[in-house]
Each structure stands twice: as structure tokens, then as C-alpha cells.
Write a protein that holds these residues in place. Structure first.
Motif, PDB file in Angstrom:
ATOM      1  N   LEU A   1     -10.836  41.099-125.777  1.00  0.00           N
ATOM      2  CA  LEU A   1     -10.854  40.141-124.674  1.00  0.00           C
ATOM      3  C   LEU A   1     -11.685  40.616-123.492  1.00  0.00           C
ATOM      4  O   LEU A   1     -12.327  39.797-122.817  1.00  0.00           O
ATOM      5  N   ALA A   2     -11.668  41.913-123.191  1.00  0.00           N
ATOM      6  CA  ALA A   2     -12.303  42.408-121.964  1.00  0.00           C
ATOM      7  C   ALA A   2     -13.794  42.110-121.893  1.00  0.00           C
ATOM      8  O   ALA A   2     -14.260  41.526-120.900  1.00  0.00           O
ATOM      9  N   PRO A   3     -14.604  42.487-122.907  1.00  0.00           N
ATOM     10  CA  PRO A   3     -16.044  42.201-122.781  1.00  0.00           C
ATOM     11  C   PRO A   3     -16.353  40.721-122.774  1.00  0.00           C
ATOM     12  O   PRO A   3     -17.303  40.284-122.114  1.00  0.00           O
ATOM     13  N   ARG A   4     -15.579  39.926-123.491  1.00  0.00           N
ATOM     14  CA  ARG A   4     -15.818  38.473-123.484  1.00  0.00           C
ATOM     15  C   ARG A   4     -15.548  37.888-122.105  1.00  0.00           C
ATOM     16  O   ARG A   4     -16.284  37.022-121.625  1.00  0.00           O
ATOM     17  N   THR A   5     -14.479  38.359-121.471  1.00  0.00           N
ATOM     18  CA  THR A   5     -14.160  37.872-120.132  1.00  0.00           C
ATOM     19  C   THR A   5     -15.219  38.309-119.137  1.00  0.00           C
ATOM     20  O   THR A   5     -15.639  37.534-118.272  1.00  0.00           O
ATOM     21  N   LEU A   6     -15.671  39.549-119.254  1.00  0.00           N
ATOM     22  CA  LEU A   6     -16.730  40.032-118.378  1.00  0.00           C
ATOM     23  C   LEU A   6     -17.992  39.201-118.552  1.00  0.00           C
ATOM     24  O   LEU A   6     -18.660  38.840-117.563  1.00  0.00           O
ATOM     25  N   ALA A   7     -18.331  38.874-119.792  1.00  0.00           N
ATOM     26  CA  ALA A   7     -19.525  38.068-120.043  1.00  0.00           C
ATOM     27  C   ALA A   7     -19.418  36.699-119.375  1.00  0.00           C
ATOM     28  O   ALA A   7     -20.392  36.185-118.813  1.00  0.00           O
ATOM     29  N   ARG A   8     -18.257  36.093-119.397  1.00  0.00           N
ATOM     30  CA  ARG A   8     -18.078  34.769-118.798  1.00  0.00           C
ATOM     31  C   ARG A   8     -18.244  34.821-117.284  1.00  0.00           C
ATOM     32  O   ARG A   8     -18.850  33.925-116.686  1.00  0.00           O
ATOM     33  N   LEU A   9     -17.721  35.864-116.664  1.00  0.00           N
ATOM     34  CA  LEU A   9     -17.896  35.995-115.221  1.00  0.00           C
ATOM     35  C   LEU A   9     -19.356  36.232-114.866  1.00  0.00           C
ATOM     36  O   LEU A   9     -19.866  35.673-113.889  1.00  0.00           O
ATOM     37  N   LEU A  10     -20.039  37.024-115.666  1.00  0.00           N
ATOM     38  CA  LEU A  10     -21.445  37.305-115.387  1.00  0.00           C
ATOM     39  C   LEU A  10     -22.303  36.056-115.537  1.00  0.00           C
ATOM     40  O   LEU A  10     -23.276  35.870-114.798  1.00  0.00           O
TER      41      LEU A  10
ATOM     42  N   GLY B   1     -23.589  35.792-112.004  1.00  0.00           N
ATOM     43  CA  GLY B   1     -24.841  36.533-112.034  1.00  0.00           C
ATOM     44  C   GLY B   1     -24.660  38.000-112.346  1.00  0.00           C
ATOM     45  O   GLY B   1     -23.663  38.621-111.974  1.00  0.00           O
ATOM     46  N   SER B   2     -25.650  38.561-113.039  1.00  0.00           N
ATOM     47  CA  SER B   2     -25.553  39.967-113.433  1.00  0.00           C
ATOM     48  C   SER B   2     -25.658  40.912-112.244  1.00  0.00           C
ATOM     49  O   SER B   2     -25.298  42.085-112.344  1.00  0.00           O
ATOM     50  N   ASP B   3     -26.156  40.399-111.084  1.00  0.00           N
ATOM     51  CA  ASP B   3     -26.199  41.256-109.911  1.00  0.00           C
ATOM     52  C   ASP B   3     -24.809  41.509-109.339  1.00  0.00           C
ATOM     53  O   ASP B   3     -24.639  42.345-108.451  1.00  0.00           O
ATOM     54  N   GLN B   4     -23.823  40.776-109.864  1.00  0.00           N
ATOM     55  CA  GLN B   4     -22.432  40.969-109.433  1.00  0.00           C
ATOM     56  C   GLN B   4     -21.630  41.755-110.465  1.00  0.00           C
ATOM     57  O   GLN B   4     -20.406  41.618-110.562  1.00  0.00           O
ATOM     58  N   PHE B   5     -22.330  42.593-111.228  1.00  0.00           N
ATOM     59  CA  PHE B   5     -21.686  43.292-112.342  1.00  0.00           C
ATOM     60  C   PHE B   5     -20.461  44.072-111.886  1.00  0.00           C
ATOM     61  O   PHE B   5     -19.389  43.981-112.490  1.00  0.00           O
ATOM     62  N   GLU B   6     -20.597  44.849-110.815  1.00  0.00           N
ATOM     63  CA  GLU B   6     -19.486  45.713-110.399  1.00  0.00           C
ATOM     64  C   GLU B   6     -18.287  44.889-109.950  1.00  0.00           C
ATOM     65  O   GLU B   6     -17.142  45.184-110.325  1.00  0.00           O
TER      66      GLU B   6
ATOM     67  N   ALA C   1      -9.244  36.326-114.060  1.00  0.00           N
ATOM     68  CA  ALA C   1     -10.368  37.169-113.643  1.00  0.00           C
ATOM     69  C   ALA C   1     -11.215  36.464-112.595  1.00  0.00           C
ATOM     70  O   ALA C   1     -11.662  37.080-111.617  1.00  0.00           O
ATOM     71  N   ARG C   2     -11.426  35.161-112.775  1.00  0.00           N
ATOM     72  CA  ARG C   2     -12.193  34.406-111.776  1.00  0.00           C
ATOM     73  C   ARG C   2     -11.460  34.389-110.434  1.00  0.00           C
ATOM     74  O   ARG C   2     -12.077  34.512-109.367  1.00  0.00           O
ATOM     75  N   ARG C   3     -10.151  34.228-110.494  1.00  0.00           N
ATOM     76  CA  ARG C   3      -9.375  34.243-109.250  1.00  0.00           C
ATOM     77  C   ARG C   3      -9.470  35.602-108.560  1.00  0.00           C
ATOM     78  O   ARG C   3      -9.571  35.682-107.327  1.00  0.00           O
ATOM     79  N   ARG C   4      -9.412  36.654-109.363  1.00  0.00           N
ATOM     80  CA  ARG C   4      -9.513  37.987-108.776  1.00  0.00           C
ATOM     81  C   ARG C   4     -10.908  38.220-108.197  1.00  0.00           C
ATOM     82  O   ARG C   4     -11.066  38.886-107.174  1.00  0.00           O
TER      83      ARG C   4
END
Length: 411
Positions: free
Chosen positions: A11-20, A24-29, A62-65
């Protein structure tokens, strides 16, 4: 009941991909921090049962956070200008399709791999960042894989995150896989190595991580079907993982290759790996992963330890050593082991002393020396070497194996 570790890793990488994709990838951190916050919430709340759609739940939280973190950071004007993006529906994209028609839900981990392997990042940073973001490895595990201090790995990860923030590039698409194929292959290799031989040795193998690495390698193979190295890496994983049922005993103890019950090897993985080698090897200019897969194939094809074609294995390791310009001492160590099987333990010991002079802190150096001394009949020296090997080995399963060999010699 808490979700198993394999669920978090999926789940973690998939969720990270959706946020990116959204921010945007400039918000990676910031996105990675938000995913970690959401995972912590999930760990606390999923105590009785999983939600109906764990991926949608995690993406929503994750989006809320992410929103919370952006709103709380008033120091950066760039983040403040994103306020208009924060009202997007929080539960959208439970299933997404990319522009090429691929189901992005199944490829999100590969997409994050590609992002972390951005060409503007140094190779060391690419690998370290991806192992954290995709594989979920700790800095200690990554440092162990590369034989460098934990602080060095932590610095690489921090610098890579900052560099991604500065780049502000679009999220990579699957068709760009060839641009970043080499670092992606390296990452998956280290990921599988950690799974097959865990840093702590308790357990001796991380089966969930191994399965995740194999799945990602399959995805990469499908994305780059003309790459012999992608095929070689997948074949290497399959042929290595096939030995797992016989490699670890009922009490978690390691069983060396020459003592394994080969009837317990997972035949479907062996057949698939060997068939893949038959398909891609003819006419290919082999790279390091295809060469290692061919070595694993020779072990898999042998009916028993005595039938192993050590001459061919030694030749392949020699080619591999030259191809990597002798910069990987572990490959040299494996070549010496194969050489000792062909030319005898005395020749192997002589070659080992040269390697030890150049790399005195190399992992497994004393354990290989002890084994060769034992084969040479130099029992007292072998006992001393086993004792040294036990002292420098941090892997619990390997320590147990070395102690077993030592006790056998002392009888």
C-alpha cells in the motif's frame, strides 16, 4: 488484527504515487511524510479488521495529512500557493489508468522507483531513496547492503529528497523506463538481497519482501521486454527464491547449498527461470544480472552438489569480475569460492589472502577462510577462523550456522 507487513509494503508506494500525481514530484518529502502519518493512523485503527478498501482509506488519510502539513508550514510561499489544490475530492482515483492504458494501481511501485531514480540524482542517492520509499528498508539495512555507515545513508536520502523538491519535474510515465533502467535494476537487486539474507538474520529470510521484489521485477520485465538485464534479474530472483524451502531449517537455521534437499526446491520457479534464460541468453551480450542468473541456473540444473559444473561457474564469475572492473569484492570472493572448487582449497586460500589484504573488513571473509581451512584439514586454524567470523557477524542466522560448524570441528 493488524495488517501483515506485506500489506504495508504494497500500500505505501501506491499511496505515495497517488499523492505525487496530485501534488507534484517536487513535493516528494511532504508526500512521503504524509504517507508515513497515514500508515501510523492505519496501524492504530486497523486493530480489529481492515477497511473494505484499504488503499482508498490510506490515500484519503494521506491526502488529509498532506493538507495538514502544508497548512501548518507558513514559511514557504510555494506551499501556500497550493492551497487551491487542497479541496480536491479526497477519496478519488481508487483505480487509475495512465495515458498508455496501463492500470496504474498495479504499476505505482514501479513509478515511484522511476521517480526516485531520477537522472539528476547521483546513483548512490537514487538507490538509497528508493529502498526507503518503495522497499521500506531502514537506513541500517541499506547501509548493511552497501557496507557503509548508517549516517552516510541517512545523508544520501535527505539530499536526494531535497534535490527532488528542487527539480519540480513531472511524475514519470512507464514509457520512460529505459532511461532509468540501470538504477532501478540495482535497487531491486539490493531489495531482493536484503530479503534473501536479512541484516539481522531474525528471520533468516523476509518472504514478504522477496515476493514484493519478484513482483516488481516482473513488472519491470513487462515494461522493458527487450532488456536482457531485466530478464536476467527476474530469472536470478526466481532461481534463488526456488531454493528457499530447503535453505532454512525448521528452527530457522541456515542450510548450505551442498547440504540442501533439492527435492524441496520450488520447481515452478526453477522451470520459469531456466526457460527465461533459454529465451534471452542466445546471442546476448550478458550484463552482470544475466551472468549471475546463468550461475544460479547452473546450480538449479545440477542433480546434486557433486554434479555442479564448477568449471563453468568459475568462468562466469571471472567474466563477471572483469565486467565490473574488479570493483565489487563480494564478486571476487564468490569467484574464489568457485576457484577453490575447481583447483582445490589451497589455491583458494592463496587467492583469499590477496583479497583480504585489499579488503580486510569484507563481510564473509573469515567464514570463507574457515571453510577452506576446514577442507584443507587445517583444523586448528579453521577453528580460529570460525571464532573470528562469529565475532564480526551481526546476522543471527549466520552466527548460528557458524557456531554449528565450529562445534562440529571441536568434537
Amino acid at each position: 488484527m493488524h495488517a501483515g507487513e506485506s500489506v504495508w509494503r504494497e500500500l505505501a508506494p501506491r499511496t505515495l504515487a497517488r499523492l505525487l500525481r496530485t501534488y507534484g514530484s517536487d513535493q516528494f518529502e511532504l508526500c512521503e511524510d504524509a504517507v508515513q502519518d497515514a500508515l501510523l493512523d492505519a496501524f492504530r485503527q486497523w486493530t480489529d479488521r481492515l477497511p473494505d478498501d484499504p488503499q482508498a482509506w490510506l490515500a484519503t488519510v494521506a491526502r488529509r495529512r498532506y493538507v495538514d502539513r502544508v497548512r501548518a508550514d507558513a514559511r514557504r510561499r510555494e506551499r501556500e500557493t497550493r492551497a487551491t489544490m487542497l479541496d480536491a475530492p479526497l477519496a478519488q482515483d481508487t483505480t487509475e489508468t495512465g495515458s498508455d492504458g496501463l492500470d496504474t494501481g498495479s504499476d505505482d511501485a514501479l513509478l515511484v522507483l522511476q521517480l526516485c531514480c531520477h537522472p539528476d540524482l547521483p546513483r548512490s542517492g537514487q538507490v538509497a531513496l528508493t529502498l526507503r520509499a518503495v522497499a521500506g528498508l531502514t537506513t541500517r539495512q541499506i547501509a548493511n547492503a552497501y557496507h557503509v555507515p548508517e549516517a552516510t545513508i541517512a545523508q544520501r536520502i535527505t539530499r536526494s529528497k531535497r534535490r527532488l523538491t528542487e527539480l519540480d519535474r513531472a511524475f514519470p510515465q512507464p514509457q520512460h523506463v529505459h532511461e532509468r533502467l540501470a538504477p532501478v535494476l540495482d535497487v531491486l537487486y539490493v531489495m531482493f538481497t536484503e530479503a534473501h539474507h536479512t541484516t539481522s538474520g531474525a528471520p533468516a529470510q523476509d518472504t514478504d519482501l522477496a515476493a514484493e521484489a519478484i513482483q516488481l521485477a516482473r513488472t519491470l520485465r513487462n515494461a522493458a521486454p527487450d532488456s536482457t538485464e531485466a530478464a536476467g534479474l527476474l530469472a536470478l530472483m526466481l532461481l534463488t527464491e526456488a531454493r528457499h524451502p530447503a535453505r532454512v531449517g525448521p528452527r530457522g537455521q541456515l542450510i548450505p547449498l551442498d547440504e540442501q534437499d533439492r527435492h524441496r526446491w520450488h520447481r515452478p520457479f526453477i522451470d520459469e527461470g531456466l526457460a527465461m534464460l533459454d529465451e534471452v541468453t542466445p546471442g546476448a551480450t550478458p550484463g552482470p544480472y544475466l551472468l549471475q542468473a546463468c550461475i544460479a541456473g547452473l546450480h538449479a540444473a545440477a542433480a546434486d552438489a557433486e554434479a555442479t559444473d564448477w568449471d563453468e561457474i568459475h568462468a562466469l564469475y571471472t567474466v563477471l569480475e572483469h565486467q565490473t572492473l574488479g570493483r565489487n569484492p563480494t564478486i571476487t570472493l564468490n569467484r574464489i569460492v568457485a576457484q577453490s572448487m575447481v583447483e582445490g582449497p589451497r589455491v583458494g586460500l592463496a587467492a583469499l589472502e590477496v583479497l583480504a589484504h585489499e579488503h580486510p573488513q569484507l563481510a564473509r571473509l573469515d567464514s570463507v577462510r574457515a571453510h577452506l581451512l576446514e577442507r584443507s584439514g587445517r583444523i586448528d586454524e579453521a577453528i580460529a577462523a570460525y571464532q573470528r567470523a562469529i565475532r564480526v557477524t551481526v546476522n543471527v542466522a549466520e552466527q548460528q550456522y557458524l557456531r554449528h560448524r565450529l562445534h562440529r570441528l571441536k568434537r
